[in-house]
Motif scaffolding. Sequence first.
Motif, PDB file in Angstrom:
ATOM      1  N   LEU A  43      41.443  37.790  34.686  1.00  0.00           N
ATOM      2  CA  LEU A  43      41.841  36.541  33.565  1.00  0.00           C
ATOM      3  C   LEU A  43      42.491  35.749  34.379  1.00  0.00           C
ATOM      4  O   LEU A  43      42.414  34.517  34.152  1.00  0.00           O
ATOM      5  CB  LEU A  43      42.472  37.250  32.435  1.00  0.00           C
ATOM      6  CG  LEU A  43      41.983  38.215  31.394  1.00  0.00           C
ATOM      7  CD1 LEU A  43      42.792  38.797  30.496  1.00  0.00           C
ATOM      8  CD2 LEU A  43      40.777  37.194  30.802  1.00  0.00           C
ATOM      9  N   LEU A  44      43.420  36.138  35.245  1.00  0.00           N
ATOM     10  CA  LEU A  44      44.288  34.948  36.016  1.00  0.00           C
ATOM     11  C   LEU A  44      43.337  34.258  36.878  1.00  0.00           C
ATOM     12  O   LEU A  44      43.557  33.013  36.866  1.00  0.00           O
ATOM     13  CB  LEU A  44      45.305  35.836  36.715  1.00  0.00           C
ATOM     14  CG  LEU A  44      46.431  36.430  35.951  1.00  0.00           C
ATOM     15  CD1 LEU A  44      47.220  37.272  37.084  1.00  0.00           C
ATOM     16  CD2 LEU A  44      47.229  35.200  35.314  1.00  0.00           C
ATOM     17  N   LYS A  46      40.020  33.522  36.431  1.00  0.00           N
ATOM     18  CA  LYS A  46      39.427  32.729  35.541  1.00  0.00           C
ATOM     19  C   LYS A  46      40.467  31.534  35.270  1.00  0.00           C
ATOM     20  O   LYS A  46      39.831  30.390  35.100  1.00  0.00           O
ATOM     21  CB  LYS A  46      38.904  33.443  34.418  1.00  0.00           C
ATOM     22  CG  LYS A  46      38.078  32.563  33.435  1.00  0.00           C
ATOM     23  CD  LYS A  46      37.303  33.319  32.292  1.00  0.00           C
ATOM     24  CE  LYS A  46      36.345  32.360  31.431  1.00  0.00           C
ATOM     25  NZ  LYS A  46      37.154  31.194  31.031  1.00  0.00           N
ATOM     26  N   SER A  47      41.439  31.703  34.567  1.00  0.00           N
ATOM     27  CA  SER A  47      42.312  30.827  34.456  1.00  0.00           C
ATOM     28  C   SER A  47      42.396  29.761  35.472  1.00  0.00           C
ATOM     29  O   SER A  47      42.860  28.467  35.317  1.00  0.00           O
ATOM     30  CB  SER A  47      43.918  31.199  33.916  1.00  0.00           C
ATOM     31  OG  SER A  47      43.761  32.133  32.743  1.00  0.00           O
ATOM     32  N   ASN A  48      42.759  30.126  36.614  1.00  0.00           N
ATOM     33  CA  ASN A  48      43.069  29.334  37.871  1.00  0.00           C
ATOM     34  C   ASN A  48      41.925  28.635  38.046  1.00  0.00           C
ATOM     35  O   ASN A  48      41.942  27.177  38.292  1.00  0.00           O
ATOM     36  CB  ASN A  48      43.469  30.130  39.167  1.00  0.00           C
ATOM     37  CG  ASN A  48      44.810  30.720  38.885  1.00  0.00           C
ATOM     38  OD1 ASN A  48      45.686  30.093  38.220  1.00  0.00           O
ATOM     39  ND2 ASN A  48      44.993  31.922  39.978  1.00  0.00           N
ATOM     40  N   ASP A  50      39.695  27.720  35.756  1.00  0.00           N
ATOM     41  CA  ASP A  50      39.532  26.706  34.594  1.00  0.00           C
ATOM     42  C   ASP A  50      40.555  25.367  34.823  1.00  0.00           C
ATOM     43  O   ASP A  50      40.317  24.168  34.735  1.00  0.00           O
ATOM     44  CB  ASP A  50      40.070  27.299  33.278  1.00  0.00           C
ATOM     45  CG  ASP A  50      38.797  28.246  32.928  1.00  0.00           C
ATOM     46  OD1 ASP A  50      37.891  28.028  33.590  1.00  0.00           O
ATOM     47  OD2 ASP A  50      39.135  29.210  31.907  1.00  0.00           O
ATOM     48  N   TYR A  51      41.942  25.726  35.306  1.00  0.00           N
ATOM     49  CA  TYR A  51      42.837  24.861  35.618  1.00  0.00           C
ATOM     50  C   TYR A  51      42.314  24.020  36.825  1.00  0.00           C
ATOM     51  O   TYR A  51      42.476  22.648  36.622  1.00  0.00           O
ATOM     52  CB  TYR A  51      44.280  25.201  35.993  1.00  0.00           C
ATOM     53  CG  TYR A  51      44.919  25.914  34.912  1.00  0.00           C
ATOM     54  CD1 TYR A  51      44.972  25.183  33.520  1.00  0.00           C
ATOM     55  CD2 TYR A  51      45.496  27.205  34.888  1.00  0.00           C
ATOM     56  CE1 TYR A  51      45.591  25.951  32.480  1.00  0.00           C
ATOM     57  CE2 TYR A  51      46.090  27.696  33.874  1.00  0.00           C
ATOM     58  CZ  TYR A  51      46.350  27.152  32.842  1.00  0.00           C
ATOM     59  OH  TYR A  51      46.784  27.818  31.474  1.00  0.00           O
ATOM     60  N   GLN A  54      39.690  21.455  35.214  1.00  0.00           N
ATOM     61  CA  GLN A  54      40.476  20.417  34.451  1.00  0.00           C
ATOM     62  C   GLN A  54      41.212  19.572  35.214  1.00  0.00           C
ATOM     63  O   GLN A  54      41.204  18.237  34.884  1.00  0.00           O
ATOM     64  CB  GLN A  54      41.397  21.045  33.392  1.00  0.00           C
ATOM     65  CG  GLN A  54      40.865  22.048  32.489  1.00  0.00           C
ATOM     66  CD  GLN A  54      41.886  22.859  31.525  1.00  0.00           C
ATOM     67  OE1 GLN A  54      43.126  22.359  31.500  1.00  0.00           O
ATOM     68  NE2 GLN A  54      41.612  23.879  31.131  1.00  0.00           N
TER      69      GLN A  54
END
Length: 320
Positions: A43-44, A46-48, A50-51, A54
């Motif tokens: 999850l981390l 994936k979040s990285n 995504d960021y 962005q």
Amino acid sequence: MIDFRYHLVSIVAIFLALAVGIVMGTTLLSSPAIESALETAQLLRKSNNDYREQLAALQAREQGNDSFVGAEMAAIVRGQLAGEKVLLVAAPGSSGTLREQTEQVLAEAGATISGQITLTEKFVEPNQANFIDQLTSGLTSLTLPGTDPYKNAAALLAATLVTADDAQAGTENSATVGVLDGFEKAGLLTVDGTPAKRATLALVFAPEGLLTDESAQEQNGALVSLAAGLDAGAQGSALTGTITSTQPGGLIAALRGTSDAAAKVSSVDTLDMPAGRAVVVFALREQLSGRSGQYGIGADAAEFQPAASAATPSPTTSGS
């Protein structure tokens, strides 16, 4: 004396602890705890990702905005400062590149640069206050505003460099002959162009860095006094720089924290953006109407640009 049985018991205890550790470790590794840790790591990641996506999108968007505004700058600011004369004041540590870019935008807005003064570090050193006081008093017979050395110096420089009278714009003040030469010979500033041929507006460029030592307040105070003094002697003045200058120790932060000066001198903290340089033009034009504001994206900015930035351009002044 320690006997053999003591050693034997110690050795057994060590191996027992080791065995228990192995069993516990194996149990944990095979338990849902490790699966949960792996899921969290995924999850981390994936979040990285995504960021990063962005951030890349925001950077591309900003580059597109900058490219568009830069390409259309001449149309955006055309006629906004038609016929006005602008004095440039470079504080120690301000960006030469940003000054040059701003000078081009001012020209596209119809303004003429009367000249530039570049202040030296000596001008803002607290231990030079008495020297500046004596120099200022010795260079003029004009009535000075009070006892503060920097306010007096600002008033004298304002009388030399700017005017609120369109009819006097572009002319020298006969009462201040020798003032610029005196400040320059004293190592307090350098001169480019013909700033003695007075301007109607003044634009001060803030240092890129921050002051962090115990004299920061005094040094920034000297520059705020100058900006306010120029505003009082002209039809308006503005202070500009980047968002860094809105942080503690920055010159824009010092201005915005000084209620009297902030009520009169405008500030723009987006000088490193093409749109910000257009806002500088709008802020100066707003000054001509007797209004001021704090613009940009940093601390204590009221809004990004003046509310009337799309208003009718200023007319050509009779003194141009």
